[in-house]
Design a protein around this motif. Structure first.
Motif, mmCIF file in Angstrom:
data_model
loop_
_atom_site.group_PDB
_atom_site.id
_atom_site.type_symbol
_atom_site.label_atom_id
_atom_site.label_comp_id
_atom_site.label_asym_id
_atom_site.label_seq_id
_atom_site.Cartn_x
_atom_site.Cartn_y
_atom_site.Cartn_z
ATOM 1 N N SER A 1 0.914 -1.176 -0.086
ATOM 2 C CA SER A 1 0.139 -0.197 0.117
ATOM 3 C C SER A 1 0.731 1.355 0.303
ATOM 4 C CB SER A 1 -0.947 -0.041 1.319
ATOM 5 O OG SER A 1 -0.422 0.263 2.428
ATOM 6 N N GLY B 1 -5.212 -6.877 -1.569
ATOM 7 C CA GLY B 1 -6.263 -5.841 -1.497
ATOM 8 C C GLY B 1 -6.957 -5.559 -0.036
ATOM 9 N N SER B 2 -7.755 -4.478 -0.144
ATOM 10 C CA SER B 2 -8.344 -4.271 0.986
ATOM 11 C C SER B 2 -9.820 -3.325 0.784
ATOM 12 C CB SER B 2 -7.424 -3.019 1.821
ATOM 13 O OG SER B 2 -7.309 -1.844 1.278
ATOM 14 N N ALA B 3 -10.570 -3.383 1.763
ATOM 15 C CA ALA B 3 -12.005 -2.688 1.282
ATOM 16 C C ALA B 3 -11.807 -1.403 1.594
ATOM 17 C CB ALA B 3 -13.227 -3.592 2.123
ATOM 18 N N SER B 4 -12.787 -0.446 1.011
ATOM 19 C CA SER B 4 -13.021 0.971 1.323
ATOM 20 C C SER B 4 -14.356 1.189 0.950
ATOM 21 C CB SER B 4 -11.883 1.773 0.378
ATOM 22 O OG SER B 4 -11.976 2.993 0.563
ATOM 23 N N LEU C 1 -4.948 2.973 -1.875
ATOM 24 C CA LEU C 1 -5.773 2.298 -2.532
ATOM 25 C C LEU C 1 -4.908 1.921 -3.927
ATOM 26 C CD1 LEU C 1 -9.433 3.394 -1.912
ATOM 27 C CD2 LEU C 1 -8.453 1.028 -1.168
ATOM 28 N N HIS D 1 -3.712 -1.519 -5.095
ATOM 29 C CA HIS D 1 -4.600 -2.264 -6.086
ATOM 30 C C HIS D 1 -4.250 -2.282 -7.537
ATOM 31 C CE1 HIS D 1 -8.068 -3.622 -3.372
ATOM 32 N NE2 HIS D 1 -7.765 -2.463 -2.740
ATOM 33 N N SER E 1 -12.127 -7.453 -9.391
ATOM 34 C CA SER E 1 -13.372 -7.206 -8.680
ATOM 35 C C SER E 1 -14.487 -7.076 -9.643
ATOM 36 C CB SER E 1 -13.475 -6.309 -7.705
ATOM 37 O OG SER E 1 -14.802 -5.934 -6.985
ATOM 38 N N GLU F 1 -18.112 2.732 -3.272
ATOM 39 C CA GLU F 1 -16.813 2.280 -3.424
ATOM 40 C C GLU F 1 -16.009 2.692 -4.760
ATOM 41 O OE1 GLU F 1 -16.444 -2.078 -2.219
ATOM 42 O OE2 GLU F 1 -18.436 -2.111 -2.335
ATOM 43 N N TYR G 1 -12.083 2.502 -5.081
ATOM 44 C CA TYR G 1 -11.784 1.122 -5.223
ATOM 45 C C TYR G 1 -12.346 0.646 -6.565
ATOM 46 C CZ TYR G 1 -12.348 -3.920 -4.548
ATOM 47 O OH TYR G 1 -12.239 -5.397 -4.260
ATOM 48 N N SER G 2 -13.486 0.844 -7.102
ATOM 49 C CA SER G 2 -13.756 0.475 -8.356
ATOM 50 C C SER G 2 -13.073 1.002 -9.305
ATOM 51 C CB SER G 2 -15.307 1.021 -8.495
ATOM 52 O OG SER G 2 -16.313 0.585 -7.842
ATOM 53 N N LYS H 1 -9.740 -1.142 -9.527
ATOM 54 C CA LYS H 1 -9.877 -2.414 -10.078
ATOM 55 C C LYS H 1 -10.227 -2.452 -11.727
ATOM 56 C CE LYS H 1 -9.665 -4.974 -6.680
ATOM 57 N NZ LYS H 1 -8.267 -5.848 -6.367
#
Length: 239
Positions: free
Chosen positions: A62, A86-89, A104, A108, A136, A146, A149-150, A153
């Motif tokens: 990261s 990876g990690s969520a956000s 992020l 990612h 994802s 998200e 994040y989107s 990805k």
């Protein structure tokens, strides 16, 4: 030492499942972790019980320079890469801080790309190599709350498709697996009621098990998938 398989995020739910799926007699596995050393140690032991030679490496993907730090530690040539880190956000895009967005992007997208950049020349020299990146469903469709994040990805999906065109003449395949909802620690961000409602939205009526994502990765790495290149494989229960 035989050409190794590098798996990033090997202490996570998907990374550990991928590691165990690929472990076999005579295989050399380079397993990366950051904060989850205890989990990575357990995965190492499980893979060794299957006959693999296993080496652990720590790096913060990261952070800027994380991929270079990881690549510099590797004691041998890498023939296969599986990037699962990876990690969520979650949250409104207007509320995200710049530091979180940069983390992020590093985790990612940027370090995934740079890790491949560092290891690709040896693959090209050998005229063989396989790369699979965990993407994802949101990289293809986008998700409210998200957004960043989107976007990362989505960027990795385009990277996969573009790089595959460059490297196919050198015998190298580049693909991604795009899961939907996976039964993993990331889901702990949601309450049990929220998880139930999310599962009801999936036509299959449930989340994927990490081992199901791992089997998709395994398929893409098999010689039988030699003509699958530049592909984003959806594993989402028809969601």
């Amino acid at each position: 030492m035989n050409t190794a398989t590098l798996i990033t995020g090997a202490g996570g739910a998907i990374g550990s499942a991928v590691s165990c799926s690929l472990a076999a007699e005579g295989e050399v596995l380079f397993l990366h972790y950051h904060r989850s050393r205890d989990s990575a140690e357990r995965v190492k032991k499980q893979c060794e019980e299957r006959g693999s030679e296993v080496h652990l490496f720590e790096a913060d993907l990261s952070a800027a320079g994380g991929a270079s730090s990881l690549a510099a530690q590797l004691p041998g040539e890498v023939g296969r890469i599986v990037y699962t880190s990876g990690s969520a956000s979650y949250g409104l895009f207007q509320d995200i801080e710049e530091t979180e967005m940069l983390e992020l992007a590093n985790l990612h997208l940027l370090n995934a790309m740079w890790l491949v950049h560092e290891l690709l020349p040896a693959m090209i020299s050998r005229k063989e190599g396989t790369i699979v990146i965990i993407s994802s469903i949101w990289g293809e469709r986008g998700a409210a709350l998200e957004t960043a994040y989107s976007a990362m990805k989505g960027g990795i999906n385009t990277f996969v498709k573009a790089l595959a065109k460059e490297t196919a003449p050198s015998g190298i395949r580049v693909n991604a697996v795009a899961p939907g909802m996976v039964d993993s620690p990331m889901m702990q961000e949601f309450t049990e009621d929220e998880q139930r409602k999310l599962a009801e939205d999936v036509p299959a009526g449930r989340f994927a098990a990490p081992c199901e994502i791992a089997e998709a990765v395994r398929f893409l790495m098999e010689p039988s998938a030699a003509y699958v290149n530049g592909h984003i494989l959806d594993v989402n229960g028809a969601w």
